[in-house]
Design an enzyme around this catalytic site. Structure first.
Site, short mmCIF file in Angstrom:
data_model
loop_
_atom_site.label_atom_id
_atom_site.label_comp_id
_atom_site.label_asym_id
_atom_site.label_seq_id
_atom_site.Cartn_x
_atom_site.Cartn_y
_atom_site.Cartn_z
CG ASP A 160 -1.84 1.21 1.27
OD1 ASP A 160 -1.95 1.91 0.24
OD2 ASP A 160 -2.44 1.45 2.34
CE LYS A 208 -0.29 3.81 3.42
NZ LYS A 208 -1.13 4.41 4.46
NE ARG A 262 -11.84 3.26 4.12
CZ ARG A 262 -11.71 4.22 5.03
NH1 ARG A 262 -12.68 5.13 5.20
NH2 ARG A 262 -10.65 4.28 5.81
CD GLU A 317 -5.36 0.71 0.72
OE1 GLU A 317 -5.41 1.89 1.06
OE2 GLU A 317 -4.89 -0.19 1.44
N1 BES Z 1 -3.19 0.22 5.26
C1 BES Z 1 -3.56 1.46 5.82
C2 BES Z 1 -3.82 1.40 7.33
C3 BES Z 1 -2.67 1.00 8.20
C4 BES Z 1 -1.97 1.96 8.91
C5 BES Z 1 -2.34 -0.31 8.40
C6 BES Z 1 -0.96 1.58 9.76
C7 BES Z 1 -1.33 -0.70 9.25
C8 BES Z 1 -0.63 0.27 9.95
C9 BES Z 1 -4.82 1.98 5.12
O1 BES Z 1 -4.99 1.59 3.80
C10 BES Z 1 -4.76 3.45 5.14
O2 BES Z 1 -3.90 3.98 4.50
N2 BES Z 1 -5.67 4.07 5.88
C11 BES Z 1 -5.70 5.48 5.98
C12 BES Z 1 -7.15 5.92 5.82
C13 BES Z 1 -7.32 7.40 5.63
C14 BES Z 1 -6.74 7.83 4.29
C15 BES Z 1 -8.79 7.73 5.70
C16 BES Z 1 -5.18 5.86 7.36
O3 BES Z 1 -5.39 5.13 8.31
O4 BES Z 1 -4.50 6.89 7.46
ZN ZN Z 2 -4.07 -0.15 3.23
MN MN Z 3 -4.02 2.91 2.47
#
Ligand code: BES
Ligand code: ZN
Ligand code: MN
Length: 501
Positions: A269, A276, A350, A348
């Protein structure tokens, strides 16, 4: 590491481990060894701080007269409190100590204990299980590991008065550990090695243990209208895959309606166009841990020949930025027919789950669906690395998950859902958007999004973002790195409520 069960005898080589109860009460085998060594054990205990508290350890060199090398005395604590979790922890800690000391062969003696809640065979099996879980290593990419950094223990014998019962009780546990290890392997592997196509190939291999496997590629997903999932994989050179695993273990005459597990398998991701930051991005190789758990769980259930019908589905996708990648603001139509405005391409998971959940409920009409996903950073803020977030539209399922979590030390904590959170994901131009109000209630709005894709099927969502990867490794049965969290929890859920007896 080979694990064997035998009767009680003083071994001629290696290390022997014997137990002592709280208040320095020697178990029968500790007494026996104390006698054979002219009181070496009781003297060692009397001179130090060792009291027999749970997991306390004291090592001594075997005195002349014995050919073996060392004796370890391990604290068992109060007899009435010696349950499986305590014994698994003791087995796990002993593996750490034995490898640290450089032992190659060891025997752990397990005595029947007056006032303990478990028969000796179950006690021996629990210690063996903890030892096995703790022995996990992922060191295949080290080509220059020093001898002193490698684990030394190759043979562990668990001795008890009922080796037959111990072996029988250990048999299914060994299969569950196989599933945990498979999950840990998949999650430990980097994104260049385990991507959607290679994980799908690994899943295909499960047909060797009696699991029916079906792999869906992008062409089939297009026909089905899975545009939410496909949009996430659009920027990747790897083809998105959905792997479907079916274990049909329900005997004739037993309820044939399957239970269903769904996993988020984002094999890497980057965030996509909503990219990110660089710091820590390498951790996102474990964004497929939900899928890793479902795959490991299926291996465990098939391995121990669980008497029920189970379907596991994993959505395998890589989230990359690219000239062809999905843009913030894009609108996609999911398989359910509901439209989604993609505000943030980093939300992504969800999107992937929405299509897999819809397919799972419409195609299999399951008794329930439990999904697992490293879904939000917000759940790590809420609950840390001690329990997963649980969201459910069904109280019975939630209660059962909480109880299973306590029984296997893989805890879950129930979080709320509700209309107000649900409204937060309404969009101005589509049926919904893929993020809520900024950072507020981030894990809950993510769960509310998923809820829109399960119809009225009993459903629970486990946000395992904080549980999939252990940075320290302070739990004796969960070494640093990929935890395999959820395999034991869901195996227990199935075992306690959904199997023919
Ligand atoms: N895969 C991440 C969430 C994650 C964060 C998993 C830390 C393991 C450790 C997920 O896809 C994500 O990026 N979520 C975002 C959502 C936001 C953009 C609404 C997040 O948590 O910042
Ligand atoms: Zn993710
Ligand atoms: Mn993500």
């Amino acid at each position: 590491m080979k694990i064997e069960f035998s009767g009680i005898a003083v071994p001629s080589q290696g290390t022997i481990v014997v137990g002592v109860l709280e208040e320095r009460v020697l178990t029968p085998s500790a007494q026996m060894l104390d006698g054979r060594t002219s009181g070496a054990l009781s003297r060692a205990i009397a001179t130090g701080r060792f009291k027999g508290k749970k997991n306390q350890q004291l090592a001594l060199v075997a005195p002349p007269g014995l050919t073996l090398d060392r004796i370890i005395i391990v604290g068992l604590g109060k007899a009435s409190e010696i349950d499986t979790l305590r014994l698994e922890g003791i087995g796990g800690s002993l593996i750490g100590a034995l490898n640290k000391a450089g032992d190659k062969v060891a025997a752990i003696v397990v005595d029947a204990i007056d006032g303990a809640p478990l028969p000796v065979g179950r006690m021996a099996a629990a210690i063996a299980y903890g030892a096995r879980l703790a022995s996990y290593r992922f060191d295949k990419y080290h080509t220059k590991q020093k001898e002193e950094d490698k684990p030394t223990l190759t043979e562990l014998t668990i001795m008890s008065a009922d080796a037959g019962a111990a072996r029988a009780a250990y048999q299914p546990l060994d299969k569950i550990a196989d599933g945990v290890f498979f999950s840990r392997d998949l999650v430990s592997e980097p994104g260049n090695v385990k991507h959607p196509e290679t994980i799908a190939a690994d899943v295909r291999g499960l047909s060797a243990i009696g699991i029916d496997v079906e792999i869906m590629g992008e062409a089939r997903m297009k026909e089905l209208g899975m545009n939410a999932l496909l949009g996430v994989g659009q920027g990747s050179v790897r083809e998105s895959q959905i792997a479907i695993m079916r274990w049909n273990g329900a005997p004739d005459g037993f309820d044939q309606q399957p239970v269903c597990f769904v996993g988020k398998g984002v094999t890497f991701d980057t965030g996509g166009i909503s990219i990110k930051p660089a710091a820590g991005m390498e951790e996102m190789k474990y964004d497929m841990a939900g899928a890793g758990t479902v795959i490991g769980l299926m291996k465990a259930l098939a391995g121990r020949k669980a008497k029920c019908n189970v379907v596991g589905l994993v959505g395998l996708v890589e989230n990359m930025p690219d000239g062809n990648a999905q843009r913030p603001g894009d609108v996609v139509t999911s398989m359910s027919g509901q439209t989604i405005e993609v505000i943030n391409t980093d939300a992504e998971g969800r999107l992937v789950l929405s299509d897999v959940l819809w397919y799972a409920q419409s195609h299999f009409k399951p008794k329930f669906i439990v999904d697992l996903a490293t879904l939000t950073g917000a759940i790590v803020v809420s609950l840390g690395t001690y329990q997963a977030g649980l969201f459910a539209n069904n109280d019975e399922l939630a209660t059962r998950l909480i109880a299973a979590g306590k029984a296997v030390d893989e805890h879950v904590w129930r979080m709320p859902l509700g209309d107000k959170y649900d409204k937060d994901i309404n969009s101005d131009i589509a049926d919904m958007k893929n993020v809520g109000k900024g950072r507020e209630a981030g894990s809950i709005t993510a769960a509310a999004f998923l809820q829109r894709f399960v119809n009225d099927v009993p459903w629970a969502h486990l946000d395992i973002a904080g549980m999939a990867w252990m940075k320290n490794g302070d739990n004796p049965t969960v070494p640093k790195g990929a935890s395999g969290y959820g395999v034991r929890l869901l195996d227990r859920l199935v075992h306690d409520h959904y199997e023919a007896k």
